[in-house]
Design an enzyme around this catalytic site. Sequence first.
Site, PDB file in Angstrom:
ATOM      1  CD  GLU A 214      27.612  54.211  38.710  1.00  0.00           C
ATOM      2  OE1 GLU A 214      27.954  54.798  37.674  1.00  0.00           O
ATOM      3  OE2 GLU A 214      27.191  53.026  38.727  1.00  0.00           O
TER       4      GLU A 214
ATOM      5  CB  SER B 262      46.097  42.199  47.866  1.00  0.00           C
ATOM      6  OG  SER B 262      45.499  43.441  47.669  1.00  0.00           O
TER       7      SER B 262
ATOM      8  CG  HIS C 293      36.155  39.398  43.015  1.00  0.00           C
ATOM      9  ND1 HIS C 293      36.184  38.897  44.292  1.00  0.00           N
ATOM     10  CD2 HIS C 293      37.402  39.872  42.768  1.00  0.00           C
ATOM     11  CE1 HIS C 293      37.413  39.044  44.783  1.00  0.00           C
ATOM     12  NE2 HIS C 293      38.167  39.640  43.880  1.00  0.00           N
ATOM     13  CB  SER C 294      37.031  43.687  42.206  1.00  0.00           C
ATOM     14  OG  SER C 294      37.646  43.280  40.991  1.00  0.00           O
TER      15      SER C 294
HETATM   16  C1  LIG Z   1      47.250  34.287  47.638  1.00  0.00           C
HETATM   17  C2  LIG Z   1      46.290  34.880  46.671  1.00  0.00           C
HETATM   18  N1  LIG Z   1      45.813  34.137  45.666  1.00  0.00           N
HETATM   19  C3  LIG Z   1      44.925  34.679  44.793  1.00  0.00           C
HETATM   20  C4  LIG Z   1      44.521  35.964  44.916  1.00  0.00           C
HETATM   21  C5  LIG Z   1      43.532  36.557  43.928  1.00  0.00           C
HETATM   22  N2  LIG Z   1      42.214  36.695  44.572  1.00  0.00           N
HETATM   23  C6  LIG Z   1      41.830  37.870  45.097  1.00  0.00           C
HETATM   24  S1  LIG Z   1      40.331  37.779  45.793  1.00  0.00           S
HETATM   25  C7  LIG Z   1      40.134  36.162  45.379  1.00  0.00           C
HETATM   26  C8  LIG Z   1      38.896  35.402  45.760  1.00  0.00           C
HETATM   27  C9  LIG Z   1      38.673  35.296  47.228  1.00  0.00           C
HETATM   28  O1  LIG Z   1      37.403  34.793  47.502  1.00  0.00           O
HETATM   29  P1  LIG Z   1      36.801  34.741  48.938  1.00  0.00           P
HETATM   30  O2  LIG Z   1      37.863  34.418  49.934  1.00  0.00           O
HETATM   31  O3  LIG Z   1      35.620  33.845  48.909  1.00  0.00           O
HETATM   32  O4  LIG Z   1      36.364  36.249  49.262  1.00  0.00           O
HETATM   33  P2  LIG Z   1      35.246  37.144  48.546  1.00  0.00           P
HETATM   34  O5  LIG Z   1      35.942  37.876  47.425  1.00  0.00           O
HETATM   35  O6  LIG Z   1      34.198  36.235  48.052  1.00  0.00           O
HETATM   36  O7  LIG Z   1      34.771  38.109  49.571  1.00  0.00           O
HETATM   37  C10 LIG Z   1      41.264  35.712  44.683  1.00  0.00           C
HETATM   38  C11 LIG Z   1      41.417  34.353  44.157  1.00  0.00           C
HETATM   39  C12 LIG Z   1      45.052  36.715  45.992  1.00  0.00           C
HETATM   40  N3  LIG Z   1      44.688  37.974  46.209  1.00  0.00           N
HETATM   41  N4  LIG Z   1      45.928  36.154  46.847  1.00  0.00           N
END
Ligand SMILES: Cc1ncc(C[n+]2csc(CCOP(=O)(O)OP(=O)(O)O)c2C)c(N)n1
Length: 425
Positions: free
Chosen positions: A101, A187, A316-317
Amino acid sequence: MAALRALRWRRRLPGLVPRRLRGTAESPEERPQFPGASAAFSDHLEFIQPQVLAGIPVYRVMDRQGQVLRASEDPQLPKEEVLKLYRTMTLLNTMDRILYESQRQGRISFYMTNYGEEGTHVGSAAALDPNDLVFGQYREAGVLLYRGYPLELFMAQCYGNARDPGKGRQMPVHYGCAERHFVTISSPLATQIPQAVGAAYAIKRADASRAVVCYFGEGAASEGDAHAGFNFAATLECPIVFFCRNNGYAISTPTAEQYRGDGIAARGPGYGLLSIRVDGNDVFAVFNATREARRRAVAENQPFLIEAMTYRIGHHSTSDDSSAYRSVDEVNYWDKQDHPISRLRLFLERRAWWDERQERDWRKSSRKMVLEAFEQAEREPKPPPRLLFSDVYREMPPRLRRQREELERHLETYGEHYPLQHFQK
Ligand SMILES: Cc1ncc(C[n+]2csc(CCOP(=O)(O)OP(=O)(O)O)c2C)c(N)n1
Ligand SMILES: [Mg+2]
Protein backbone atom coordinates in the site's frame (compact mmCIF):
# COMPACT_ATOMS: atom_id res chain seq x y z
CA MET A 1 46.05 -48.68 -21.35
CA ALA A 2 44.29 -52.00 -20.84
CA ALA A 3 45.30 -51.93 -17.18
CA LEU A 4 43.90 -48.44 -16.82
CA ARG A 5 40.59 -49.51 -18.35
CA ALA A 6 40.41 -52.53 -16.11
CA LEU A 7 41.03 -50.28 -13.12
CA ARG A 8 38.21 -47.92 -14.15
CA TRP A 9 35.92 -50.86 -14.65
CA ARG A 10 36.67 -52.22 -11.21
CA ARG A 11 36.23 -48.84 -9.56
CA ARG A 12 32.85 -48.32 -11.12
CA LEU A 13 31.46 -51.72 -10.40
CA PRO A 14 32.78 -52.96 -7.11
CA GLY A 15 32.15 -56.64 -6.59
CA LEU A 16 31.66 -59.26 -9.20
CA VAL A 17 30.25 -59.11 -12.66
CA PRO A 18 26.76 -60.66 -12.57
CA ARG A 19 26.79 -64.29 -13.67
CA ARG A 20 24.38 -63.71 -16.54
CA LEU A 21 26.83 -61.23 -18.11
CA ARG A 22 29.90 -63.39 -17.85
CA GLY A 23 31.20 -64.58 -21.20
CA THR A 24 28.37 -62.86 -23.06
CA ALA A 25 28.39 -59.72 -25.16
CA GLU A 26 28.08 -57.85 -21.85
CA SER A 27 31.20 -59.21 -20.25
CA PRO A 28 33.60 -56.61 -18.81
CA GLU A 29 35.62 -56.61 -21.99
CA GLU A 30 32.48 -55.96 -23.96
CA ARG A 31 31.05 -53.30 -21.71
CA PRO A 32 31.46 -49.65 -22.76
CA GLN A 33 34.76 -48.29 -21.54
CA PHE A 34 33.93 -44.60 -21.99
CA PRO A 35 35.05 -42.56 -19.01
CA GLY A 36 31.89 -40.41 -19.13
CA ALA A 37 29.17 -42.97 -18.37
CA SER A 38 28.68 -46.21 -16.49
CA ALA A 39 26.21 -48.10 -18.59
CA ALA A 40 25.68 -51.17 -20.70
CA PHE A 41 25.57 -51.43 -24.48
CA SER A 42 22.18 -51.69 -26.15
CA ASP A 43 21.28 -53.04 -29.55
CA HIS A 44 17.93 -51.17 -29.67
CA LEU A 45 17.77 -47.77 -31.27
CA GLU A 46 15.69 -45.95 -28.74
CA PHE A 47 15.48 -42.31 -27.67
CA ILE A 48 14.82 -41.70 -24.03
CA GLN A 49 11.41 -40.13 -23.61
CA PRO A 50 11.47 -36.78 -21.80
CA GLN A 51 8.54 -38.09 -19.75
CA VAL A 52 10.71 -40.77 -18.22
CA LEU A 53 10.84 -38.61 -15.10
CA ALA A 54 7.34 -37.16 -15.45
CA GLY A 55 5.04 -36.88 -12.51
CA ILE A 56 7.52 -36.67 -9.64
CA PRO A 57 5.08 -36.81 -6.72
CA VAL A 58 4.45 -33.87 -4.42
CA TYR A 59 5.35 -34.80 -0.86
CA ARG A 60 2.88 -33.50 1.70
CA VAL A 61 2.10 -34.01 5.36
CA MET A 62 -1.28 -32.29 5.67
CA ASP A 63 -4.27 -32.28 3.36
CA ARG A 64 -5.89 -28.99 2.39
CA GLN A 65 -7.99 -29.10 5.57
CA GLY A 66 -4.91 -29.10 7.78
CA GLN A 67 -5.29 -32.75 8.72
CA VAL A 68 -2.09 -34.76 9.10
CA LEU A 69 -2.37 -37.67 6.67
CA ARG A 70 0.09 -40.03 8.27
CA ALA A 71 1.09 -39.73 11.92
CA SER A 72 4.68 -40.84 11.22
CA GLU A 73 5.18 -37.76 8.98
CA ASP A 74 4.03 -35.27 11.62
CA PRO A 75 7.20 -33.41 12.63
CA GLN A 76 5.66 -33.18 16.14
CA LEU A 77 6.81 -29.67 16.71
CA PRO A 78 5.93 -28.27 20.12
CA LYS A 79 2.93 -25.95 20.26
CA GLU A 80 5.08 -22.84 20.75
CA GLU A 81 7.14 -23.63 17.64
CA VAL A 82 4.03 -24.18 15.51
CA LEU A 83 2.63 -20.90 16.80
CA LYS A 84 5.89 -19.21 15.86
CA LEU A 85 5.50 -20.55 12.31
CA TYR A 86 1.96 -19.22 12.17
CA ARG A 87 2.80 -15.84 13.65
CA THR A 88 5.75 -15.38 11.28
CA MET A 89 3.67 -16.31 8.23
CA THR A 90 0.86 -13.93 9.16
CA LEU A 91 3.24 -11.15 10.20
CA LEU A 92 4.93 -11.38 6.80
CA ASN A 93 1.52 -11.14 5.18
CA THR A 94 0.68 -8.03 7.20
CA MET A 95 4.03 -6.40 6.47
CA ASP A 96 3.49 -7.11 2.76
CA ARG A 97 0.06 -5.47 2.78
CA ILE A 98 1.34 -2.32 4.42
CA LEU A 99 4.45 -1.96 2.29
CA TYR A 100 2.51 -2.73 -0.88
CA GLU A 101 0.00 0.00 0.00
CA SER A 102 2.76 2.43 0.86
CA GLN A 103 4.23 1.95 -2.62
CA ARG A 104 0.80 2.58 -4.15
CA GLN A 105 0.65 5.80 -2.17
CA GLY A 106 4.03 6.88 -3.54
CA ARG A 107 5.86 6.60 -0.22
CA ILE A 108 8.37 3.98 -1.38
CA SER A 109 9.57 3.38 -4.91
CA PHE A 110 8.97 -0.34 -5.35
CA TYR A 111 7.86 -3.50 -3.56
CA MET A 112 7.46 -7.25 -4.02
CA THR A 113 4.91 -9.20 -2.00
CA ASN A 114 5.29 -12.78 -0.82
CA TYR A 115 1.56 -13.62 -0.84
CA GLY A 116 0.90 -17.35 -1.01
CA GLU A 117 4.53 -18.37 -0.55
CA GLU A 118 4.74 -17.89 3.21
CA GLY A 119 4.85 -21.67 3.81
CA THR A 120 7.98 -22.11 1.71
CA HIS A 121 9.88 -19.37 3.58
CA VAL A 122 8.92 -20.20 7.11
CA GLY A 123 8.85 -24.00 6.80
CA SER A 124 12.38 -24.02 5.39
CA ALA A 125 13.78 -21.34 7.72
CA ALA A 126 12.54 -23.27 10.76
CA ALA A 127 14.36 -26.40 9.60
CA LEU A 128 17.76 -24.70 9.38
CA ASP A 129 20.43 -24.09 11.93
CA PRO A 130 20.60 -20.35 12.69
CA ASN A 131 24.22 -20.35 11.46
CA ASP A 132 23.40 -21.80 8.06
CA LEU A 133 24.21 -19.35 5.33
CA VAL A 134 21.25 -18.21 3.24
CA PHE A 135 21.41 -16.91 -0.31
CA GLY A 136 18.03 -15.59 -1.40
CA GLN A 137 16.58 -14.42 -4.70
CA TYR A 138 14.32 -11.56 -3.51
CA ARG A 139 11.03 -13.19 -2.52
CA GLU A 140 12.17 -14.83 0.71
CA ALA A 141 11.60 -12.09 3.29
CA GLY A 142 9.95 -14.69 5.55
CA VAL A 143 13.29 -16.45 6.06
CA LEU A 144 14.83 -13.28 7.46
CA LEU A 145 11.70 -12.54 9.48
CA TYR A 146 11.84 -16.02 11.02
CA ARG A 147 15.46 -15.33 12.00
CA GLY A 148 14.30 -12.33 13.99
CA TYR A 149 15.24 -9.49 11.66
CA PRO A 150 13.42 -6.49 13.12
CA LEU A 151 10.48 -4.93 11.29
CA GLU A 152 12.20 -1.54 11.67
CA LEU A 153 15.10 -2.73 9.52
CA PHE A 154 12.86 -4.19 6.80
CA MET A 155 11.16 -0.82 6.66
CA ALA A 156 14.45 1.11 6.83
CA GLN A 157 15.69 -0.82 3.79
CA CYS A 158 12.49 -0.19 1.81
CA TYR A 159 12.64 3.50 2.72
CA GLY A 160 16.39 3.70 2.10
CA ASN A 161 16.69 5.74 5.27
CA ALA A 162 19.69 6.43 7.51
CA ARG A 163 19.06 3.22 9.50
CA ASP A 164 19.25 1.04 6.41
CA PRO A 165 22.40 -1.11 6.67
CA GLY A 166 22.72 -0.70 2.87
CA LYS A 167 22.72 3.11 3.33
CA GLY A 168 19.87 3.63 0.93
CA ARG A 169 21.81 2.49 -2.10
CA GLN A 170 19.59 -0.38 -3.16
CA MET A 171 16.04 -0.81 -4.40
CA PRO A 172 13.48 -1.92 -1.79
CA VAL A 173 13.42 -5.64 -0.79
CA HIS A 174 17.20 -6.03 -1.25
CA TYR A 175 17.73 -7.02 2.37
CA GLY A 176 20.89 -8.43 3.85
CA CYS A 177 22.12 -9.18 7.36
CA ALA A 178 25.58 -10.51 8.20
CA GLU A 179 24.69 -11.35 11.83
CA ARG A 180 21.75 -13.45 10.66
CA HIS A 181 23.80 -15.07 7.90
CA PHE A 182 21.57 -13.75 5.14
CA VAL A 183 23.57 -12.62 2.12
CA THR A 184 22.37 -9.34 0.61
CA ILE A 185 19.96 -9.78 -2.29
CA SER A 186 21.06 -8.75 -5.75
CA SER A 187 18.67 -8.34 -8.67
CA PRO A 188 20.38 -10.12 -11.56
CA LEU A 189 18.70 -13.50 -11.59
CA ALA A 190 20.53 -16.65 -10.52
CA THR A 191 23.84 -14.95 -9.71
CA GLN A 192 23.35 -16.18 -6.14
CA ILE A 193 23.45 -19.82 -7.26
CA PRO A 194 27.15 -20.22 -8.17
CA GLN A 195 28.04 -17.84 -5.33
CA ALA A 196 26.18 -20.06 -2.87
CA VAL A 197 27.99 -23.13 -4.18
CA GLY A 198 31.33 -21.37 -3.76
CA ALA A 199 30.40 -20.54 -0.17
CA ALA A 200 29.35 -24.16 0.45
CA TYR A 201 32.66 -25.38 -0.96
CA ALA A 202 34.55 -23.00 1.33
CA ILE A 203 32.51 -24.24 4.31
CA LYS A 204 33.30 -27.83 3.40
CA ARG A 205 37.01 -27.06 3.18
CA ALA A 206 36.87 -25.29 6.53
CA ASP A 207 35.24 -28.40 7.97
CA ALA A 208 32.45 -26.39 9.54
CA SER A 209 29.15 -28.10 10.30
CA ARG A 210 27.10 -25.59 8.44
CA ALA A 211 24.98 -25.77 5.35
CA VAL A 212 24.29 -23.24 2.66
CA VAL A 213 20.72 -22.79 1.50
CA CYS A 214 20.13 -21.20 -1.85
CA TYR A 215 16.65 -20.01 -2.85
CA PHE A 216 15.60 -19.27 -6.40
CA GLY A 217 12.51 -19.20 -8.58
CA GLU A 218 11.62 -21.67 -11.31
CA GLY A 219 12.25 -18.86 -13.80
CA ALA A 220 15.77 -18.23 -12.50
CA ALA A 221 16.42 -21.96 -12.88
CA SER A 222 16.50 -21.37 -16.66
CA GLU A 223 19.60 -19.19 -16.32
CA GLY A 224 23.01 -20.59 -17.22
CA ASP A 225 24.21 -19.81 -13.71
CA ALA A 226 21.77 -22.41 -12.34
CA HIS A 227 23.40 -25.09 -14.47
CA ALA A 228 26.90 -24.02 -13.43
CA GLY A 229 25.88 -24.00 -9.78
CA PHE A 230 24.18 -27.42 -9.83
CA ASN A 231 27.08 -29.03 -11.64
CA PHE A 232 29.77 -27.54 -9.40
CA ALA A 233 27.81 -28.48 -6.28
CA ALA A 234 27.49 -32.08 -7.43
CA THR A 235 31.06 -32.54 -8.64
CA LEU A 236 32.62 -30.75 -5.66
CA GLU A 237 30.23 -32.51 -3.25
CA CYS A 238 29.12 -29.38 -1.44
CA PRO A 239 26.89 -29.13 1.64
CA ILE A 240 24.16 -27.10 -0.02
CA VAL A 241 20.38 -27.24 -0.25
CA PHE A 242 19.01 -25.74 -3.45
CA PHE A 243 15.51 -24.54 -2.67
CA CYS A 244 13.41 -23.74 -5.72
CA ARG A 245 10.15 -21.88 -5.16
CA ASN A 246 8.08 -22.96 -8.12
CA ASN A 247 5.29 -20.39 -7.93
CA GLY A 248 3.94 -20.89 -11.44
CA TYR A 249 5.23 -17.67 -12.99
CA ALA A 250 8.36 -15.72 -13.86
CA ILE A 251 6.74 -12.28 -14.15
CA SER A 252 4.29 -13.01 -17.02
CA THR A 253 5.88 -16.28 -18.20
CA PRO A 254 3.89 -19.26 -16.93
CA THR A 255 5.67 -22.53 -16.21
CA ALA A 256 4.11 -24.05 -19.35
CA GLU A 257 6.32 -21.69 -21.35
CA GLN A 258 9.30 -21.78 -19.00
CA TYR A 259 10.20 -25.47 -19.45
CA ARG A 260 9.07 -28.68 -21.11
CA GLY A 261 10.34 -31.23 -18.58
CA ASP A 262 8.76 -32.16 -15.26
CA GLY A 263 9.60 -28.96 -13.44
CA ILE A 264 12.85 -28.35 -11.64
CA ALA A 265 13.03 -31.51 -9.47
CA ALA A 266 13.32 -33.65 -12.61
CA ARG A 267 16.59 -31.92 -13.47
CA GLY A 268 18.21 -33.00 -10.21
CA PRO A 269 19.10 -36.59 -11.15
CA GLY A 270 20.70 -35.32 -14.37
CA TYR A 271 23.15 -33.35 -12.25
CA GLY A 272 23.56 -36.03 -9.62
CA LEU A 273 21.57 -34.12 -6.98
CA LEU A 274 19.31 -35.82 -4.45
CA SER A 275 15.97 -34.28 -5.26
CA ILE A 276 12.44 -34.01 -3.95
CA ARG A 277 9.25 -32.15 -4.83
CA VAL A 278 7.13 -30.89 -1.96
CA ASP A 279 3.83 -29.10 -1.44
CA GLY A 280 5.11 -25.62 -0.65
CA ASN A 281 1.77 -24.65 0.84
CA ASP A 282 2.20 -27.34 3.49
CA VAL A 283 4.58 -25.82 6.00
CA PHE A 284 5.28 -29.21 7.64
CA ALA A 285 6.17 -30.87 4.32
CA VAL A 286 8.60 -28.03 3.61
CA PHE A 287 9.99 -28.33 7.14
CA ASN A 288 10.53 -32.11 6.93
CA ALA A 289 12.15 -32.01 3.51
CA THR A 290 14.46 -29.12 4.39
CA ARG A 291 15.42 -30.56 7.75
CA GLU A 292 16.39 -33.92 6.24
CA ALA A 293 18.15 -32.36 3.24
CA ARG A 294 20.04 -30.00 5.54
CA ARG A 295 21.04 -32.79 7.92
CA ARG A 296 22.32 -35.02 5.14
CA ALA A 297 23.98 -32.17 3.23
CA VAL A 298 26.16 -31.47 6.27
CA ALA A 299 26.68 -35.09 7.38
CA GLU A 300 27.53 -36.41 3.91
CA ASN A 301 28.80 -33.34 2.02
CA GLN A 302 26.12 -33.78 -0.60
CA PRO A 303 23.99 -31.26 -2.46
CA PHE A 304 20.19 -31.53 -2.36
CA LEU A 305 17.46 -30.03 -4.50
CA ILE A 306 14.01 -29.22 -3.14
CA GLU A 307 11.31 -28.02 -5.49
CA ALA A 308 8.52 -26.44 -3.46
CA MET A 309 5.32 -26.14 -5.46
CA THR A 310 3.39 -23.00 -4.61
CA TYR A 311 1.63 -20.07 -6.23
CA ARG A 312 2.48 -16.37 -6.52
CA ILE A 313 -0.81 -14.78 -5.49
CA GLY A 314 0.38 -11.17 -5.81
CA HIS A 315 1.55 -9.39 -8.90
CA HIS A 316 5.21 -10.04 -9.70
CA SER A 317 6.09 -6.64 -8.23
CA THR A 318 4.55 -3.19 -8.02
CA SER A 319 5.74 -2.71 -11.63
CA ASP A 320 3.47 -5.52 -12.85
CA ASP A 321 -0.26 -5.98 -13.46
CA SER A 322 -0.88 -9.72 -13.58
CA SER A 323 -4.49 -9.34 -14.75
CA ALA A 324 -2.95 -8.96 -18.22
CA TYR A 325 -1.83 -12.59 -18.28
CA ARG A 326 -3.86 -14.67 -15.79
CA SER A 327 -7.46 -14.99 -14.71
CA VAL A 328 -8.96 -13.75 -11.49
CA ASP A 329 -10.46 -17.22 -10.98
CA GLU A 330 -7.03 -18.80 -11.03
CA VAL A 331 -5.69 -16.38 -8.41
CA ASN A 332 -8.82 -16.78 -6.29
CA TYR A 333 -8.43 -20.52 -6.13
CA TRP A 334 -5.03 -20.19 -4.42
CA ASP A 335 -6.08 -17.28 -2.28
CA LYS A 336 -9.28 -18.88 -1.00
CA GLN A 337 -8.84 -22.64 -1.27
CA ASP A 338 -5.19 -23.58 -1.12
CA HIS A 339 -3.38 -21.05 0.99
CA PRO A 340 -0.50 -22.01 3.31
CA ILE A 341 -1.70 -19.72 6.10
CA SER A 342 -5.27 -21.06 6.06
CA ARG A 343 -3.98 -24.61 6.04
CA LEU A 344 -1.81 -24.08 9.10
CA ARG A 345 -4.64 -22.27 10.85
CA LEU A 346 -6.93 -25.25 10.25
CA PHE A 347 -4.25 -27.49 11.73
CA LEU A 348 -3.98 -25.23 14.80
CA GLU A 349 -7.73 -25.13 15.29
CA ARG A 350 -7.98 -28.93 15.09
CA ARG A 351 -5.50 -29.08 17.96
CA ALA A 352 -7.37 -26.35 19.83
CA TRP A 353 -4.10 -24.34 19.85
CA TRP A 354 -5.71 -21.27 18.30
CA ASP A 355 -9.18 -19.75 18.13
CA GLU A 356 -11.10 -16.86 16.68
CA ARG A 357 -10.36 -14.53 19.59
CA GLN A 358 -6.59 -15.21 19.48
CA GLU A 359 -6.70 -14.62 15.76
CA ARG A 360 -8.44 -11.26 16.18
CA ASP A 361 -6.04 -10.15 18.94
CA TRP A 362 -2.97 -11.23 16.99
CA ARG A 363 -4.11 -9.56 13.77
CA LYS A 364 -4.67 -6.36 15.69
CA SER A 365 -1.42 -6.38 17.64
CA SER A 366 0.72 -7.47 14.66
CA ARG A 367 -0.77 -4.77 12.48
CA LYS A 368 0.01 -2.25 15.19
CA MET A 369 3.63 -3.45 15.35
CA VAL A 370 4.02 -3.16 11.60
CA LEU A 371 2.44 0.29 11.49
CA GLU A 372 4.68 1.55 14.28
CA ALA A 373 7.79 0.33 12.47
CA PHE A 374 6.48 1.87 9.28
CA GLU A 375 5.84 5.27 10.86
CA GLN A 376 9.26 5.23 12.46
CA ALA A 377 10.90 4.46 9.10
CA GLU A 378 9.06 7.30 7.47
CA ARG A 379 10.17 9.78 10.13
CA GLU A 380 13.82 8.77 9.84
CA PRO A 381 16.04 11.02 7.65
CA LYS A 382 17.74 9.73 4.51
CA PRO A 383 21.49 8.99 4.64
CA PRO A 384 23.97 11.73 3.64
CA PRO A 385 24.23 11.91 -0.19
CA ARG A 386 28.03 11.62 -0.07
CA LEU A 387 27.68 7.98 1.15
CA LEU A 388 26.78 7.19 -2.43
CA PHE A 389 30.49 6.90 -3.11
CA SER A 390 31.75 4.94 -0.11
CA ASP A 391 32.21 1.23 0.64
CA VAL A 392 33.14 0.07 -2.84
CA TYR A 393 36.89 0.46 -2.50
CA ARG A 394 38.92 0.45 0.68
CA GLU A 395 40.63 3.57 -0.60
CA MET A 396 38.49 5.75 -2.77
CA PRO A 397 40.04 6.13 -6.25
CA PRO A 398 40.69 9.71 -7.44
CA ARG A 399 37.90 9.64 -10.04
CA LEU A 400 35.29 8.76 -7.40
CA ARG A 401 36.67 11.43 -5.08
CA ARG A 402 36.35 13.96 -7.90
CA GLN A 403 32.74 12.90 -8.53
CA ARG A 404 31.90 13.22 -4.87
CA GLU A 405 33.40 16.72 -4.74
CA GLU A 406 31.46 17.63 -7.84
CA LEU A 407 28.23 16.46 -6.21
CA GLU A 408 29.02 18.47 -3.08
CA ARG A 409 29.68 21.64 -5.12
CA HIS A 410 26.50 21.02 -7.11
CA LEU A 411 24.41 20.70 -3.96
CA GLU A 412 25.98 23.84 -2.48
CA THR A 413 24.96 25.81 -5.54
CA TYR A 414 21.64 24.22 -6.43
CA GLY A 415 20.64 22.64 -3.10
CA GLU A 416 17.40 24.62 -2.95
CA HIS A 417 16.09 22.46 -5.83
CA TYR A 418 16.47 19.25 -3.83
CA PRO A 419 14.61 17.99 -0.73
CA LEU A 420 17.86 18.19 1.27
CA GLN A 421 15.98 18.76 4.50
CA HIS A 422 15.14 15.02 4.44
CA PHE A 423 18.81 14.00 4.18
CA GLN A 424 21.47 13.85 6.84
CA LYS A 425 24.44 16.15 6.26
C1 LIG B 1 19.51 -11.88 -15.46
C2 LIG B 1 18.16 -11.28 -15.31
N1 LIG B 1 17.27 -11.38 -16.31
C3 LIG B 1 16.03 -10.84 -16.16
C4 LIG B 1 15.69 -10.19 -15.03
C5 LIG B 1 14.30 -9.58 -14.88
N2 LIG B 1 13.50 -10.40 -13.96
C6 LIG B 1 13.38 -10.06 -12.67
S1 LIG B 1 12.47 -11.14 -11.81
C7 LIG B 1 12.17 -12.09 -13.16
C8 LIG B 1 11.34 -13.35 -13.07
C9 LIG B 1 11.92 -14.38 -12.17
O1 LIG B 1 11.00 -15.41 -11.95
P1 LIG B 1 11.23 -16.54 -10.91
O2 LIG B 1 12.67 -16.94 -10.88
O3 LIG B 1 10.25 -17.62 -11.18
O4 LIG B 1 10.95 -15.87 -9.48
P2 LIG B 1 9.58 -15.27 -8.91
O5 LIG B 1 9.55 -13.81 -9.30
O6 LIG B 1 8.47 -16.03 -9.52
O7 LIG B 1 9.65 -15.40 -7.43
C10 LIG B 1 12.80 -11.53 -14.28
C11 LIG B 1 12.72 -12.10 -15.63
C12 LIG B 1 16.66 -10.10 -14.00
N3 LIG B 1 16.40 -9.50 -12.85
N4 LIG B 1 17.88 -10.64 -14.17
MG1 LIG C 1 8.45 -17.98 -10.29
